[in-house]
Scaffold this motif. Structure first.
Motif, PDB file in Angstrom:
ATOM      1  N   HIS A   1       0.913  -1.252   0.068  1.00  0.00           N
ATOM      2  CA  HIS A   1      -0.082  -0.073  -0.014  1.00  0.00           C
ATOM      3  C   HIS A   1       0.812   1.165   0.087  1.00  0.00           C
ATOM      4  CE1 HIS A   1      -3.163   2.822   1.246  1.00  0.00           C
ATOM      5  NE2 HIS A   1      -4.117   1.870   1.028  1.00  0.00           N
ATOM      6  N   PRO A   2       0.404   2.462  -0.685  1.00  0.00           N
ATOM      7  CA  PRO A   2       1.342   3.504  -0.711  1.00  0.00           C
ATOM      8  C   PRO A   2       1.450   4.403   0.555  1.00  0.00           C
ATOM      9  CG  PRO A   2      -0.694   3.952  -1.828  1.00  0.00           C
ATOM     10  CD  PRO A   2      -0.755   2.364  -1.723  1.00  0.00           C
ATOM     11  N   ARG A   3       0.642   4.047   1.446  1.00  0.00           N
ATOM     12  CA  ARG A   3       0.659   4.720   2.541  1.00  0.00           C
ATOM     13  C   ARG A   3       0.950   3.676   3.848  1.00  0.00           C
ATOM     14  NH1 ARG A   3      -4.998   8.066   2.478  1.00  0.00           N
ATOM     15  NH2 ARG A   3      -5.191   8.463   0.301  1.00  0.00           N
ATOM     16  N   ALA A   4       1.857   4.330   4.790  1.00  0.00           N
ATOM     17  CA  ALA A   4       2.113   3.610   6.205  1.00  0.00           C
ATOM     18  C   ALA A   4       0.868   3.197   6.803  1.00  0.00           C
ATOM     19  CB  ALA A   4       3.092   4.453   6.909  1.00  0.00           C
ATOM     20  N   ILE A   5       1.260   1.975   7.110  1.00  0.00           N
ATOM     21  CA  ILE A   5      -0.006   1.099   8.113  1.00  0.00           C
ATOM     22  C   ILE A   5       0.449   0.733   9.461  1.00  0.00           C
ATOM     23  CG2 ILE A   5      -1.996  -0.518   7.948  1.00  0.00           C
ATOM     24  CD1 ILE A   5      -2.232  -0.041   5.134  1.00  0.00           C
ATOM     25  N   MET A   6      -0.175   0.963  10.437  1.00  0.00           N
ATOM     26  CA  MET A   6       0.326   0.262  11.742  1.00  0.00           C
ATOM     27  C   MET A   6      -1.075  -0.314  12.285  1.00  0.00           C
ATOM     28  SD  MET A   6       1.923   1.987  14.789  1.00  0.00           S
ATOM     29  CE  MET A   6       0.460   3.141  15.303  1.00  0.00           C
ATOM     30  N   LEU A   7      -1.093  -1.572  12.796  1.00  0.00           N
ATOM     31  CA  LEU A   7      -2.327  -2.014  13.716  1.00  0.00           C
ATOM     32  C   LEU A   7      -1.690  -2.061  14.943  1.00  0.00           C
ATOM     33  CD1 LEU A   7      -3.365  -5.071  11.088  1.00  0.00           C
ATOM     34  CD2 LEU A   7      -4.426  -2.760  11.321  1.00  0.00           C
ATOM     35  N   SER A   8      -2.778  -1.800  16.012  1.00  0.00           N
ATOM     36  CA  SER A   8      -2.304  -1.808  17.344  1.00  0.00           C
ATOM     37  C   SER A   8      -3.454  -2.446  18.128  1.00  0.00           C
ATOM     38  CB  SER A   8      -1.956  -0.276  18.066  1.00  0.00           C
ATOM     39  OG  SER A   8      -3.123   0.452  17.815  1.00  0.00           O
ATOM     40  N   THR A   9      -3.146  -3.192  19.241  1.00  0.00           N
ATOM     41  CA  THR A   9      -3.910  -3.700  19.868  1.00  0.00           C
ATOM     42  C   THR A   9      -4.759  -2.899  21.082  1.00  0.00           C
ATOM     43  OG1 THR A   9      -2.439  -4.027  21.758  1.00  0.00           O
ATOM     44  CG2 THR A   9      -2.818  -6.091  19.848  1.00  0.00           C
ATOM     45  N   PRO A  10      -5.719  -3.093  21.687  1.00  0.00           N
ATOM     46  CA  PRO A  10      -6.654  -2.285  22.544  1.00  0.00           C
ATOM     47  C   PRO A  10      -5.797  -1.751  23.797  1.00  0.00           C
ATOM     48  CG  PRO A  10      -8.160  -3.783  21.773  1.00  0.00           C
ATOM     49  CD  PRO A  10      -6.706  -4.457  21.250  1.00  0.00           C
ATOM     50  N   ASP A  11      -4.754  -2.649  23.963  1.00  0.00           N
ATOM     51  CA  ASP A  11      -3.800  -2.364  25.100  1.00  0.00           C
ATOM     52  C   ASP A  11      -2.629  -1.781  24.668  1.00  0.00           C
ATOM     53  OD1 ASP A  11      -2.571  -4.418  23.983  1.00  0.00           O
ATOM     54  OD2 ASP A  11      -2.035  -5.539  25.851  1.00  0.00           O
ATOM     55  N   ALA A  12      -2.807  -0.941  23.515  1.00  0.00           N
ATOM     56  CA  ALA A  12      -1.713   0.032  22.793  1.00  0.00           C
ATOM     57  C   ALA A  12      -0.323  -1.032  22.717  1.00  0.00           C
ATOM     58  CB  ALA A  12      -1.602   0.926  23.930  1.00  0.00           C
TER      59      ALA A  12
ATOM     60  N   ILE B   1       1.721  -2.490  19.285  1.00  0.00           N
ATOM     61  CA  ILE B   1       1.831  -2.378  17.923  1.00  0.00           C
ATOM     62  C   ILE B   1       1.849  -3.974  17.553  1.00  0.00           C
ATOM     63  CG2 ILE B   1       3.184  -1.883  15.698  1.00  0.00           C
ATOM     64  CD1 ILE B   1       4.225   0.476  17.228  1.00  0.00           C
ATOM     65  N   ALA B   2       0.853  -4.338  16.652  1.00  0.00           N
ATOM     66  CA  ALA B   2       1.034  -5.703  16.240  1.00  0.00           C
ATOM     67  C   ALA B   2       1.320  -6.095  14.642  1.00  0.00           C
ATOM     68  CB  ALA B   2      -0.733  -6.126  16.326  1.00  0.00           C
ATOM     69  N   TYR B   3       1.027  -4.772  13.952  1.00  0.00           N
ATOM     70  CA  TYR B   3       1.604  -5.084  12.656  1.00  0.00           C
ATOM     71  C   TYR B   3       2.108  -3.792  12.093  1.00  0.00           C
ATOM     72  CZ  TYR B   3       1.333  -5.604   7.528  1.00  0.00           C
ATOM     73  OH  TYR B   3       1.448  -5.797   6.267  1.00  0.00           O
ATOM     74  N   VAL B   4       2.914  -3.815  11.194  1.00  0.00           N
ATOM     75  CA  VAL B   4       3.321  -2.433  10.268  1.00  0.00           C
ATOM     76  C   VAL B   4       3.657  -3.007   8.772  1.00  0.00           C
ATOM     77  CG1 VAL B   4       4.184  -1.027  12.143  1.00  0.00           C
ATOM     78  CG2 VAL B   4       5.928  -2.507  10.921  1.00  0.00           C
TER      79      VAL B   4
ATOM     80  N   VAL C   1       9.579  -2.132  16.609  1.00  0.00           N
ATOM     81  CA  VAL C   1       8.356  -1.610  17.196  1.00  0.00           C
ATOM     82  C   VAL C   1       7.454  -2.667  17.486  1.00  0.00           C
ATOM     83  CG1 VAL C   1       8.853   0.560  15.765  1.00  0.00           C
ATOM     84  CG2 VAL C   1       7.496  -1.222  14.730  1.00  0.00           C
ATOM     85  N   LEU C   2       7.364  -3.706  16.774  1.00  0.00           N
ATOM     86  CA  LEU C   2       6.429  -4.824  16.970  1.00  0.00           C
ATOM     87  C   LEU C   2       6.200  -5.054  18.444  1.00  0.00           C
ATOM     88  CD1 LEU C   2       6.600  -7.208  14.246  1.00  0.00           C
ATOM     89  CD2 LEU C   2       4.896  -5.562  14.484  1.00  0.00           C
ATOM     90  N   GLY C   3       5.114  -5.071  19.256  1.00  0.00           N
ATOM     91  CA  GLY C   3       5.134  -5.370  20.705  1.00  0.00           C
ATOM     92  C   GLY C   3       5.174  -4.231  21.538  1.00  0.00           C
TER      93      GLY C   3
ATOM     94  N   LEU D   1      -8.906  -4.594  16.681  1.00  0.00           N
ATOM     95  CA  LEU D   1      -7.489  -3.834  16.507  1.00  0.00           C
ATOM     96  C   LEU D   1      -7.923  -2.329  16.120  1.00  0.00           C
ATOM     97  CD1 LEU D   1      -5.466  -6.475  14.440  1.00  0.00           C
ATOM     98  CD2 LEU D   1      -5.408  -5.895  16.993  1.00  0.00           C
ATOM     99  N   PHE D   2      -6.673  -1.593  16.131  1.00  0.00           N
ATOM    100  CA  PHE D   2      -6.869   0.004  15.464  1.00  0.00           C
ATOM    101  C   PHE D   2      -5.875  -0.075  14.662  1.00  0.00           C
ATOM    102  CE2 PHE D   2      -8.599   0.425  19.954  1.00  0.00           C
ATOM    103  CZ  PHE D   2      -9.872   1.259  19.619  1.00  0.00           C
ATOM    104  N   ALA D   3      -6.500   0.311  13.361  1.00  0.00           N
ATOM    105  CA  ALA D   3      -5.477   0.659  12.001  1.00  0.00           C
ATOM    106  C   ALA D   3      -5.311   2.199  12.177  1.00  0.00           C
ATOM    107  CB  ALA D   3      -6.389   0.208  10.805  1.00  0.00           C
ATOM    108  N   GLY D   4      -3.937   2.539  12.080  1.00  0.00           N
ATOM    109  CA  GLY D   4      -3.322   3.537  11.817  1.00  0.00           C
ATOM    110  C   GLY D   4      -3.001   3.907  10.365  1.00  0.00           C
TER     111      GLY D   4
END
Length: 552
Positions: free
Chosen positions: A16-27, A29-32, A47-49, A108-111
């Motif tokens: 994807h042309p934009r940066a993507i980060m997934l994080s868990t509800p307890d803050a 980082i689960a994926y970039v 950064v994972l974890g 999860l939260f997607a940024g």
């Protein structure tokens, strides 16, 4: 139909042309994705974890993040500008969108974000966000406001002071009018480059609309601001060159300093705008730093402008015309009249032409105002008979800016025809200061008026900077001596000498002279002694409706 597999989705997100980060509800980082590394400098394993705050710049107040989470909880989404920090320690502006997603039964939260600090970051960003001006590739008003909000929210004790500049190109509309919008766009692109050249790395520049720009200027000390503003004015002393042709522009600049002139983004931008307007009132091509007193005047001028626009569109009955007779000072007979527009506003009351005419000129409403003047004169001429004494003159005031406006002559033609049909002579007046700036094409238009038997008068003569050579070249018939010289006649010998000199110049150039503002018998007597031709003023007659004038 083939069903996409999980690895297909992962490949899609990774590219994807934009940066993507997934994080868990307890803050955590689960994926970039891959673009995350390009923007932040961090590799996934770094950064994972970890908490997303690893990216925080530390520049935002706690209230900023509280508002972010309130938006997520209430609407399920947050979008805006945020300042984050790269791995190398550099702070940068990031456009971030956060929203919740469900993945394998887990919330999860997607940024999704991108770096908006680099204008050259690519056409994809410019096309995908409505936050950049396509002509200049500068941030537009919406994105600038987000930058400004973020800058105001930075409460780091080490944060330097900053100022907001509001930059308006003077008379840029005439470039479009005279040379077309394609040419105007290219001139505007060059002007934007000029504005950018004044600013330093870390400053933010945006195109707000049309020929208006704004900037966030970082300062070590507030005392640096005047020099920045002077450079902004000075950059336009040289012409803007487009297609081997020179275009001379100038800029009116207003500045407001945080937090002295406002502690919110809206206040700072508004006060910088008010300071810019004060610079326009001061004559343009200059700068002003906001002050509360001048700000109040600017607010009144803005209110006046808005009221004028509304009245011209929907309440023409608020306008009327009065006529001030002009007299032959030797015989005391009426030889003409000057038509003067009046405006009675239901809330603001009777407003002086000295207030609303400059506003109309500065805000581009002067054509509509002159149109209202002519319309009312034609109505008065229908209702009243003026053909008792042929050869008299009826004068109206025209803004020099209108000479280059192709709408002027068609609008004035009915006025000229009606005046001639009554046996009178039409006359147009322009102020001396404005006449000094007319182009050759505009002077040729004035000469064409004269060739058609329309008198051209210089109003407020003596207040400008006419050279004798230039005055000789002007296609004018009449000089109107400014009232400030007439009012001091007899009290100061210098004023008598000034009036005498003007009369001598007029005689040498075969021009008529009208003295304005005659209020005492002593003034009239002195003007007679000096052989002044005509005069007007309260001593002989105040301005009044046409129906009340004795024209016989």
């Amino acid at each position: 139909m083939q069903v996409l597999k999980e690895q297909d989705f992962k490949a899609l997100v990774d590219n994807h042309p934009r940066a993507i980060m997934l994080s868990t509800p307890d803050a955590r980082i689960a994926y970039v994705n891959r673009m995350f590394h390009s923007v932040t400098g961090y590799h996934p394993e770094e950064v994972l974890g970890r908490a997303p705050s690893v990216l925080s710049s530390g520049l935002h107040a706690p209230e900023f993040y509280q508002a972010m989470w309130e938006s997520l909880n209430n609407s399920g989404r947050w979008e805006g500008l945020i300042w984050n920090r790269r791995k190398n320690g550099e702070n940068y502006p990031q456009w971030l969108t956060i929203y919740p997603i469900e993945y394998n039964g887990q919330r999860l939260f997607a940024g999704v974000f991108m770096d908006v600090g680099e204008v050259t970051a690519g056409d994809e960003r410019l096309a995908s966000l409505a936050y950049y001006d396509p002509l200049t590739e500068l941030p537009n008003r919406s994105l600038f406001q987000e930058f400004l909000k973020a800058r105001v929210s930075q409460r780091n004790p080490e944060s330097r002071c900053f100022a907001v500049l509001y930059i308006d190109l003077d008379f840029f509309k005439s470039v479009n009018d005279l040379h077309g919008h394609d040419c105007g766009d290219r001139v505007l692109q060059q002007a934007a480059a000029c504005v950018q050249s004044v600013l330093r790395k870390g400053d933010v520049i945006a195109r707000l609309s049309g020929d208006e720009f704004a900037a966030i200027v970082e300062l070590e000390q507030e005392s640096e601001l005047p020099a920045v503003c002077q450079r902004m004015n000075g950059i336009f002393q040289a012409p803007v060159v487009v297609d081997h042709r020179e275009y001379f522009l100038s800029a009116s600049v207003g500045a407001a300093v945080h937090p002295r002139h406002g502690d919110t983004a809206a206040q700072l931008l508004q006060n910088a705008d008010r300071a810019m307007y004060t610079a326009k009132l001061a004559g343009r091509a200059c700068y002003r730093i906001y002050s509360a007193t001048e700000g109040e005047q600017g607010q009144y001028q803005q209110r006046l402008s808005e009221a004028l626009m509304a009245s011209l569109k929907v309440a023409p009955e608020e306008f009327s015309v009065v006529y001030q007779p002009q007299y032959d000072l030797a015989t005391n007979t009426m030889v003409g009249m000057e038509a003067l527009l009046r405006w009675q506003h239901p809330e603001l009351g009777q407003i002086s032409p000295a207030d609303f005419v400059p506003v109309a000129e500065q805000r581009g409403q002067i054509h509509e105002l002159t149109e209202q003047l002519v319309r009312q004169i034609l109505k008065d001429l229908e209702d009243c008979e003026i053909g008792y004494a042929r050869g008299r003159r009826l004068a109206i005031n025209i803004s020099a800016r209108q000479i280059a406006d192709g709408r002027l002559e068609p609008m004035l033609e009915p006025f000229f025809s009606s005046i001639r049909a009554a046996g009178w002579l039409p006359e147009i007046e322009l102020t001396e200061t404005h006449l000094m700036n007319l182009s050759r094409a505009c002077l040729a238009k004035l000469k064409a008026f004269g060739d058609r038997g329309i008198n051209v008068a210089i109003d407020d003569f003596g207040t400008g900077y006419s050279s004798l050579a230039y005055l000789h070249a002007l296609p004018v018939n009449v000089l109107k001596i400014d009232r400030q010289f007439v009012q001091r006649l007899g009290a100061d010998g210098r004023d008598s000498r000034i009036v005498s000199a003007i009369l001598a110049i007029a005689e040498a150039l075969n021009l008529e002279v009208v003295a304005e503002g005659i209020e005492t018998e002593a003034q009239r007597s002195r003007l007679r002694e000096l052989n002044c031709h005509r005069g007007q003023g309260y001593l002989m007659a105040r301005p009044m409706p046409l129906a009340e004038l004795t024209l016989g």
